[in-house]
Design a protein around this motif. Structure first.
Motif, PDB file in Angstrom:
ATOM      1  N   PRO A 174      40.304  28.526  21.844  1.00 45.93           N
ATOM      2  CA  PRO A 174      40.544  29.903  22.352  1.00 45.93           C
ATOM      3  C   PRO A 174      41.823  30.010  23.266  1.00 45.93           C
ATOM      4  CG  PRO A 174      38.872  28.980  23.641  1.00 45.93           C
ATOM      5  CD  PRO A 174      39.175  28.138  22.619  1.00 45.93           C
TER       6      PRO A 174
ATOM      7  N   THR B 270      40.241  29.105  14.935  1.00 50.58           N
ATOM      8  CA  THR B 270      40.796  30.190  15.991  1.00 50.58           C
ATOM      9  C   THR B 270      39.717  30.174  17.185  1.00 50.58           C
ATOM     10  OG1 THR B 270      41.628  31.358  14.257  1.00 50.58           O
ATOM     11  CG2 THR B 270      41.498  32.212  16.441  1.00 50.58           C
ATOM     12  N   ASP B 271      38.391  30.180  16.857  1.00 45.90           N
ATOM     13  CA  ASP B 271      37.291  30.288  17.920  1.00 45.90           C
ATOM     14  C   ASP B 271      37.337  28.834  18.645  1.00 45.90           C
ATOM     15  OD1 ASP B 271      36.932  33.050  17.414  1.00 45.90           O
ATOM     16  OD2 ASP B 271      35.293  32.478  15.928  1.00 45.90           O
ATOM     17  N   ARG B 272      37.521  27.775  17.970  1.00 43.53           N
ATOM     18  CA  ARG B 272      37.488  26.604  18.688  1.00 43.53           C
ATOM     19  C   ARG B 272      38.473  26.172  19.875  1.00 43.53           C
ATOM     20  NH1 ARG B 272      36.309  21.060  15.177  1.00 43.53           N
ATOM     21  NH2 ARG B 272      34.523  22.381  14.764  1.00 43.53           N
TER      22      ARG B 272
ATOM     23  N   ARG C 208      45.480  33.466  13.977  1.00 42.62           N
ATOM     24  CA  ARG C 208      44.603  32.424  13.474  1.00 42.62           C
ATOM     25  C   ARG C 208      45.079  31.357  13.534  1.00 42.62           C
ATOM     26  NH1 ARG C 208      44.329  34.113   7.409  1.00 42.62           N
ATOM     27  NH2 ARG C 208      46.384  34.961   7.830  1.00 42.62           N
TER      28      ARG C 208
ATOM     29  N   THR D 228      38.511  23.260  25.403  1.00 43.34           N
ATOM     30  CA  THR D 228      39.281  24.257  26.298  1.00 43.34           C
ATOM     31  C   THR D 228      40.381  23.807  26.964  1.00 43.34           C
ATOM     32  OG1 THR D 228      37.782  23.878  28.055  1.00 43.34           O
ATOM     33  CG2 THR D 228      37.304  25.821  26.684  1.00 43.34           C
TER      34      THR D 228
ATOM     35  N   ASP E 275      39.356  27.811   9.659  1.00 44.62           N
ATOM     36  CA  ASP E 275      39.684  28.500  10.807  1.00 44.62           C
ATOM     37  C   ASP E 275      39.201  27.926  11.945  1.00 44.62           C
ATOM     38  OD1 ASP E 275      40.153  30.713  12.444  1.00 44.62           O
ATOM     39  OD2 ASP E 275      40.113  32.126  10.968  1.00 44.62           O
TER      40      ASP E 275
END
Length: 211
Positions: A87, A83-85, A73, A128, A81
């Motif tokens: 990767p 985490t997805d932002r 996390r 990214t 959170d």
């Protein structure tokens, strides 16, 4: 070099990290289960003399990167959170040769001059390319986690150079101090008043309330 191989400007100085004890506490907010970060106390001028180390304050998102039996996390200072932002940062954390860890760092994206720019990390498609300034390189070249450089030079010198480079400021840490949750008098943050991040904070502080 600050954030080696990320393109962040180099000042030059000490290359040795220093061990410290850790006293942390879990957040009380339900469902987060992450650690409260150590926060620097604001200061008007950096400390001088021996007994202090200094590092560049980058303009990005403060991230507590946590890996344990439940997974990975990336949590911001206010408990969001991310985490997805980010990767690739999450993937790099998974690739570390440890079963569990908690890493306090700053997620940043640099411009062509190597300066961390907050607007870039907010931009669509740039997440990214974000790096976490806290970790040494690990795994894939595309996964950029770097160790933030520490400087043992006089605080005034480090701050002067950081200001000339356009950085947000510096954080000075007393050697031998304990990393503990909440505001710490052993961590001092000196802001560069000309930095975009500091001007942005000032505008937010004085922004009139809309009723």
């Amino acid at each position: 070099m600050v954030g080696a191989d990320t393109g962040v400007p180099s000042i030059g100085g000490a290359e040795n990290a220093h061990d410290a004890r850790v006293i942390v506490r879990e957040r009380t907010r339900a469902g987060l289960g992450n650690i409260e970060p150590c926060l620097p106390s604001p200061a008007k001028a950096p400390p001088s003399g021996p007994g202090w180390i200094h590092e560049i304050e980058h303009d990005g998102f403060r991230i507590l990167a946590r890996r344990d039996a439940s997974g990975v996390r990336l949590i911001t200072r206010n408990g969001s959170d991310f985490t997805d932002r980010f990767p690739f940062i999450a993937m790099a954390l998974k690739s570390l040769p440890v079963r569990s860890c908690l890493i306090d760092g700053e997620a940043i994206v640099c411009d062509e001059n190597g300066l961390a720019v907050f607007e870039l990390i907010r931009g669509h498609g740039r997440k990214t390319s974000a790096v976490l300034c806290a970790l040494p390189r690990c795994g894939d070249e595309k996964i950029s986690h770097r160790l933030n450089q520490l400087y043992e030079d006089d605080g005034e010198i480090v701050f002067s150079v950081a200001r000339k480079l356009g950085c947000e400021g510096i954080v000075s840490k007393r050697l031998g101090s304990i990393y503990r949750s909440d505001r710490s008098p052993s961590w001092l943050k000196v802001k560069n008043p000309d930095a975009p991040a500091v001007r942005r904070e000032a505008e937010q502080d004085w922004e009139p309330l809309i009723t």
